[in-house]
Design an enzyme around this catalytic site. Sequence first.
Site, PDB file in Angstrom:
ATOM      1  N   GLU A 394       0.826  -1.207   0.000  1.00 34.45           N
ATOM      2  CA  GLU A 394       0.000   0.000   0.000  1.00 34.45           C
ATOM      3  C   GLU A 394       0.861   1.258   0.000  1.00 34.45           C
ATOM      4  O   GLU A 394       0.593   2.211  -0.743  1.00 34.45           O
ATOM      5  CB  GLU A 394      -0.940  -0.005   1.200  1.00 34.45           C
ATOM      6  CG  GLU A 394      -1.848   1.218   1.257  1.00 34.45           C
ATOM      7  CD  GLU A 394      -2.817   1.201   2.431  1.00 34.45           C
ATOM      8  OE1 GLU A 394      -3.749   2.027   2.432  1.00 34.45           O
ATOM      9  OE2 GLU A 394      -2.636   0.361   3.339  1.00 34.45           O
ATOM     10  N   HIS A 419      -9.296  -5.124  12.575  1.00 32.29           N
ATOM     11  CA  HIS A 419      -9.786  -5.140  11.194  1.00 32.29           C
ATOM     12  C   HIS A 419     -11.252  -5.549  11.187  1.00 32.29           C
ATOM     13  O   HIS A 419     -11.578  -6.704  11.426  1.00 32.29           O
ATOM     14  CB  HIS A 419      -8.938  -6.117  10.377  1.00 32.29           C
ATOM     15  CG  HIS A 419      -9.136  -6.006   8.899  1.00 32.29           C
ATOM     16  ND1 HIS A 419     -10.178  -5.305   8.331  1.00 32.29           N
ATOM     17  CD2 HIS A 419      -8.410  -6.505   7.856  1.00 32.29           C
ATOM     18  CE1 HIS A 419     -10.099  -5.386   7.023  1.00 32.29           C
ATOM     19  NE2 HIS A 419      -9.028  -6.099   6.711  1.00 32.29           N
ATOM     20  N   PHE A 478      -9.574  -9.562   0.076  1.00 35.13           N
ATOM     21  CA  PHE A 478      -9.235 -10.839  -0.543  1.00 35.13           C
ATOM     22  C   PHE A 478      -9.907 -10.921  -1.917  1.00 35.13           C
ATOM     23  O   PHE A 478     -11.054 -10.516  -2.093  1.00 35.13           O
ATOM     24  CB  PHE A 478      -9.736 -11.998   0.325  1.00 35.13           C
ATOM     25  CG  PHE A 478      -8.848 -12.326   1.506  1.00 35.13           C
ATOM     26  CD1 PHE A 478      -7.738 -11.579   1.820  1.00 35.13           C
ATOM     27  CD2 PHE A 478      -9.163 -13.417   2.329  1.00 35.13           C
ATOM     28  CE1 PHE A 478      -6.932 -11.898   2.909  1.00 35.13           C
ATOM     29  CE2 PHE A 478      -8.368 -13.747   3.416  1.00 35.13           C
ATOM     30  CZ  PHE A 478      -7.258 -12.988   3.708  1.00 35.13           C
TER      31      PHE A 478
END
Length: 492
Positions: A394, A419, A478
């Site tokens: 990222e 998360h 994902f």
Amino acid sequence: MAGIAGSCSTGLVFKTKESCSNKASLFQHNGLRAVEKKQLGSSGFKPNRFISTSASKCQRIKAMSAPTVSAPKREMDPKKRVVITGMGLVSVFGSDVDTFYDKLLEGESGITLIDRFDASTFSVRFAGQIRDFSSKGYIDGKNDRRLDDCWRYCLVAGRRALDDAKLGPEVLETMDRSKIGVLVGTGMGGLTAFSNGVESLILKGYKKISPFFIPYSITNMGSALLAIDTGLMGPNYSISTACATANYCFYAAANHIRRGEANIMVVGGTEAAVMPSGVGGFIACRALSQRNDEPHKASRPWDKDRDGFVMGEGSGVLVMESLEHAMERGANIIAEYLGGAITCDAHHMTDPRSDGLGVSSCISKALEDAGVSPEEVNYVNAHATSTLAGDLAEVNAIKKVFKDTSEMKMNGTKSMIGHGLGAAGGLEAIATIKAINTGWLHPTINQYNLEPEVTIDTVPNVKKKHEVNVAISNSFGFGGHNSVVAFAPFKP
């Protein structure tokens, strides 16, 4: 998106074109990675519906970066400008937006040992587990007992967002509710309802399966229940793109408004996967931190000693509205949604592209859609899951788009709340908008030994004063799903 390696063979088979042969290529995948290659004659190959998780050498994908757009014009049509008029959430820090952000500014960790179920035999025994949640005033007692937490969180966050936007039941009664839609996504759906249904089938037989098994498991039920509860008859569905879900929903909802299909969209993400099969499943993926002795220090984006992400849960919902409609009803405008984008890595089920191309192109496309130049962006609420591969991929993508990051700030909300999977983008959008409103950026905690490649200011451990010009919020999932949305202070 996390870079992981599993331990069990998936046995995925796929066919590729060979430049020197018409034979089929058979790959055996072990833990999501190709470990064996065999050749079969074309007569011995049976077509298989599974798709490769990693492109073969003979199937290289030629991808090109999106062209840099220099200072494009922002949308000026009040029918197409999208503003934020309400926010609601359910989080590890409670269900009040101001309290949530105050805790973030203080650098408080919401990560604790799991006590919702007996996790003593699990290799990971901590999460951002929500405690003392109350739906009083939002869900009646009977439904509250039946509902999966995923939908309880969604209903409370959604109703609180509507209340914040001054769109209570009495006001909604006077409006055209066919022009008000709901789009709340989830990565996992009603996981507890699903697990309980499977357990009943195995232990007691199909006749003991609850009639709510299917309705409370499927991912569209959050949007449906919120619409049923409020009478909102506009666009209504869900999106499920793993951890990128909420941002995908924001992007889609804004486009419904821009096309004139809705005046208002109630939109975000919800998740409740801190339960045995959810935690166990991510342990099997080898995606989670195992810092059981120091749960509050486990989520540490960009730190050299990070060892995986920490599971969280909750719901984050925004009320998105056309500027014209908001002005007509005298709404309090909190911030403006400028634009967004979605792309796919087309690379691997769980690993990010090492060149960061999918992410960098998504950022560039989002800026183009928002009508802003890279130089205007001075704050990034990063996806920053605390995984080895994902964090640096990222950062590299951000540096590819933003040539000068000397004035930029970048932080990781997940360092404190974990998360939230499908809810992550919703909660982080609220954190981003609160940063715009307050002029304070929350810290990224657990920054002790920063990766040398990370040259952007991560707001380490202590909050910072910062006037946000344009902010972007990143979410990746994902499957290689990338999403970026842009917010800014509202200026008439």
